[in-house]
Design a protein around this motif. Structure first.
Motif, PDB file in Angstrom:
ATOM      1  N   LEU A  11     106.486  -8.096 -52.844  1.00 44.24           N
ATOM      2  CA  LEU A  11     107.084  -9.301 -52.256  1.00 44.24           C
ATOM      3  C   LEU A  11     107.325 -10.364 -53.318  1.00 44.24           C
ATOM      4  CD1 LEU A  11     104.980  -9.472 -48.981  1.00 44.24           C
ATOM      5  CD2 LEU A  11     107.488  -9.297 -49.086  1.00 44.24           C
ATOM      6  N   LYS A  12     106.325 -10.563 -54.202  1.00 42.17           N
ATOM      7  CA  LYS A  12     106.472 -11.548 -55.271  1.00 42.17           C
ATOM      8  C   LYS A  12     107.620 -11.161 -56.197  1.00 42.17           C
ATOM      9  CE  LYS A  12     104.372 -11.488 -59.131  1.00 42.17           C
ATOM     10  NZ  LYS A  12     103.546 -11.394 -60.278  1.00 42.17           N
ATOM     11  N   ASN A  13     107.653  -9.898 -56.616  1.00 42.86           N
ATOM     12  CA  ASN A  13     108.706  -9.450 -57.530  1.00 42.86           C
ATOM     13  C   ASN A  13     110.090  -9.560 -56.895  1.00 42.86           C
ATOM     14  OD1 ASN A  13     106.855  -8.928 -59.538  1.00 42.86           O
ATOM     15  ND2 ASN A  13     106.689  -6.747 -59.067  1.00 42.86           N
ATOM     16  N   LEU A  14     110.203  -9.185 -55.628  1.00 46.06           N
ATOM     17  CA  LEU A  14     111.488  -9.297 -54.947  1.00 46.06           C
ATOM     18  C   LEU A  14     111.892 -10.771 -54.826  1.00 46.06           C
ATOM     19  CD1 LEU A  14     113.842  -7.906 -53.574  1.00 46.06           C
ATOM     20  CD2 LEU A  14     112.503  -7.835 -51.457  1.00 46.06           C
ATOM     21  N   GLY A  15     110.927 -11.629 -54.541  1.00 44.42           N
ATOM     22  CA  GLY A  15     111.208 -13.065 -54.484  1.00 44.42           C
ATOM     23  C   GLY A  15     111.694 -13.595 -55.815  1.00 44.42           C
ATOM     24  N   CYS A  16     111.066 -13.147 -56.902  1.00 46.87           N
ATOM     25  CA  CYS A  16     111.490 -13.575 -58.251  1.00 46.87           C
ATOM     26  C   CYS A  16     112.908 -13.108 -58.554  1.00 46.87           C
ATOM     27  CB  CYS A  16     110.529 -13.032 -59.307  1.00 46.87           C
ATOM     28  SG  CYS A  16     108.902 -13.788 -59.286  1.00 46.87           S
ATOM     29  N   VAL A  17     113.215 -11.872 -58.214  1.00 50.16           N
ATOM     30  CA  VAL A  17     114.562 -11.346 -58.451  1.00 50.16           C
ATOM     31  C   VAL A  17     115.586 -12.143 -57.642  1.00 50.16           C
ATOM     32  CG1 VAL A  17     116.081  -9.354 -58.068  1.00 50.16           C
ATOM     33  CG2 VAL A  17     113.831  -9.031 -59.113  1.00 50.16           C
ATOM     34  N   CYS A  18     115.281 -12.392 -56.378  1.00 48.23           N
ATOM     35  CA  CYS A  18     116.210 -13.161 -55.527  1.00 48.23           C
ATOM     36  C   CYS A  18     116.440 -14.553 -56.112  1.00 48.23           C
ATOM     37  CB  CYS A  18     115.669 -13.267 -54.103  1.00 48.23           C
ATOM     38  SG  CYS A  18     115.696 -11.725 -53.181  1.00 48.23           S
ATOM     39  N   ALA A  35     114.494 -15.637 -51.449  1.00 48.31           N
ATOM     40  CA  ALA A  35     113.460 -15.913 -52.443  1.00 48.31           C
ATOM     41  C   ALA A  35     112.321 -16.715 -51.818  1.00 48.31           C
ATOM     42  CB  ALA A  35     114.048 -16.678 -53.628  1.00 48.31           C
ATOM     43  N   VAL A  36     112.664 -17.755 -51.060  1.00 48.79           N
ATOM     44  CA  VAL A  36     111.637 -18.575 -50.403  1.00 48.79           C
ATOM     45  C   VAL A  36     110.818 -17.713 -49.439  1.00 48.79           C
ATOM     46  CG1 VAL A  36     111.264 -20.484 -48.784  1.00 48.79           C
ATOM     47  CG2 VAL A  36     112.889 -20.743 -50.677  1.00 48.79           C
ATOM     48  N   GLN A  37     111.501 -16.879 -48.681  1.00 50.53           N
ATOM     49  CA  GLN A  37     110.811 -16.023 -47.709  1.00 50.53           C
ATOM     50  C   GLN A  37     109.842 -15.064 -48.403  1.00 50.53           C
ATOM     51  OE1 GLN A  37     113.397 -13.570 -45.306  1.00 50.53           O
ATOM     52  NE2 GLN A  37     111.736 -12.177 -44.796  1.00 50.53           N
ATOM     53  N   TYR A  38     110.329 -14.322 -49.382  1.00 50.20           N
ATOM     54  CA  TYR A  38     109.498 -13.304 -50.031  1.00 50.20           C
ATOM     55  C   TYR A  38     108.368 -13.926 -50.848  1.00 50.20           C
ATOM     56  CZ  TYR A  38     113.234 -10.073 -48.731  1.00 50.20           C
ATOM     57  OH  TYR A  38     114.150  -9.336 -48.041  1.00 50.20           O
ATOM     58  N   LEU A  39     108.663 -14.994 -51.572  1.00 49.30           N
ATOM     59  CA  LEU A  39     107.608 -15.649 -52.346  1.00 49.30           C
ATOM     60  C   LEU A  39     106.548 -16.243 -51.421  1.00 49.30           C
ATOM     61  CD1 LEU A  39     109.811 -17.348 -55.084  1.00 49.30           C
ATOM     62  CD2 LEU A  39     108.117 -15.537 -55.461  1.00 49.30           C
ATOM     63  N   GLY A  40     106.982 -16.804 -50.307  1.00 48.64           N
ATOM     64  CA  GLY A  40     106.036 -17.354 -49.336  1.00 48.64           C
ATOM     65  C   GLY A  40     105.157 -16.270 -48.733  1.00 48.64           C
ATOM     66  N   GLN A  41     105.744 -15.126 -48.398  1.00 47.74           N
ATOM     67  CA  GLN A  41     104.975 -14.020 -47.826  1.00 47.74           C
ATOM     68  C   GLN A  41     103.990 -13.431 -48.828  1.00 47.74           C
ATOM     69  OE1 GLN A  41     108.101 -11.362 -46.527  1.00 47.74           O
ATOM     70  NE2 GLN A  41     108.209 -12.299 -44.496  1.00 47.74           N
ATOM     71  N   SER A  42     104.351 -13.491 -50.100  1.00 48.16           N
ATOM     72  CA  SER A  42     103.483 -12.883 -51.117  1.00 48.16           C
ATOM     73  C   SER A  42     102.223 -13.715 -51.363  1.00 48.16           C
ATOM     74  CB  SER A  42     104.236 -12.703 -52.439  1.00 48.16           C
ATOM     75  OG  SER A  42     104.332 -13.927 -53.148  1.00 48.16           O
ATOM     76  N   GLY A  43     102.331 -15.031 -51.199  1.00 44.05           N
ATOM     77  CA  GLY A  43     101.208 -15.906 -51.508  1.00 44.05           C
ATOM     78  C   GLY A  43     100.957 -16.020 -53.005  1.00 44.05           C
ATOM     79  N   GLU A  44     101.895 -15.527 -53.792  1.00 44.95           N
ATOM     80  CA  GLU A  44     101.777 -15.523 -55.254  1.00 44.95           C
ATOM     81  C   GLU A  44     102.833 -16.450 -55.839  1.00 44.95           C
ATOM     82  OE1 GLU A  44      99.860 -13.091 -57.196  1.00 44.95           O
ATOM     83  OE2 GLU A  44      98.860 -12.435 -55.366  1.00 44.95           O
ATOM     84  N   ASN A  45     102.650 -16.862 -57.076  1.00 44.68           N
ATOM     85  CA  ASN A  45     103.624 -17.646 -57.832  1.00 44.68           C
ATOM     86  C   ASN A  45     104.061 -18.906 -57.075  1.00 44.68           C
ATOM     87  OD1 ASN A  45     105.440 -18.524 -59.757  1.00 44.68           O
ATOM     88  ND2 ASN A  45     106.331 -16.498 -60.089  1.00 44.68           N
TER      89      ASN A  45
END
Length: 182
Positions: A11-18, A35-45
């Motif tokens: 999720l974090k990596n996909l958020g970073c790519v987006c 990006a906001v969705q995936y980074l938020g779901q990851s709880g990382e970065n």
């Protein structure tokens, strides 16, 4: 993420790519929302999540802003034109801001004034995720004022952004390092 929707690293990596696709001008608002969705779901970065949220808020503010009438550039001082460009950019009207800056460049008399306007154009183009176009402006700024550290730094950053976005070459990276060391 398709295989395991709870995989925090994916999720974090996909958020970073987006986010990078958006930041480097390869995609638009939809990718930023992803990006906001995936980074938020990851709880990382959290830092990148905050940047993505800030960019999304800015984009949404621009979308809600009702553009005013096209201003007149006639008989405006360079200082007034720069203020107009700032106001247009603050409203998300980057194309108008760029037109104003181009007019300011045409009316600039001194080398210092021309370099200042070119640098401002470059900064606007970088903000608009157009590093290749920004590069030309920063080159113009440093040509007029070759020892100006701000202009040199912006030129180096533009080369690096071009390289980092995947739109540039190793030569651009080398130029970024060389300009940064000046």
């Amino acid at each position: 993420v398709v295989e395991d929707k709870d995989n925090k690293l994916a999720l974090k990596n996909l958020g970073c790519v987006c986010f990078n696709l958006y930041a480097y001008g390869f995609s638009g608002l939809e990718e930023l929302k992803n990006a906001v969705q995936y980074l938020g779901q990851s709880g990382e970065n959290e830092e990148l999540l905050d940047r993505a949220k800030s960019d999304l808020e800015t984009e949404q503010t621009y979308a809600r802003t009702t553009p005013g009438p096209e201003p007149s550039f006639k008989d405006k001082s360079q200082k007034a034109l720069l203020a107009m460009a700032d106001e247009a950019q603050a409203q998300g009207r980057n194309a108008l801001s760029l037109r104003i800056l181009k007019h300011a460049a045409l009316t600039a008399r001194s080398v210092s004034a021309k370099s200042l306007v070119a640098n401002r154009q470059g900064m606007l183009l970088l903000d608009d995720r157009k590093p290749r176009e920004a590069l030309v402006c920063f080159q113009t700024a440093t040509k007029g004022k070759p020892k100006n550290k701000v202009y040199l730094n912006n030129l180096a950053y533009s080369y690096w952004t071009l390289y980092d976005s995947g739109k540039g070459t190793v030569e651009d990276l080398k130029k970024a390092v060389a300009k940064r060391e000046m």
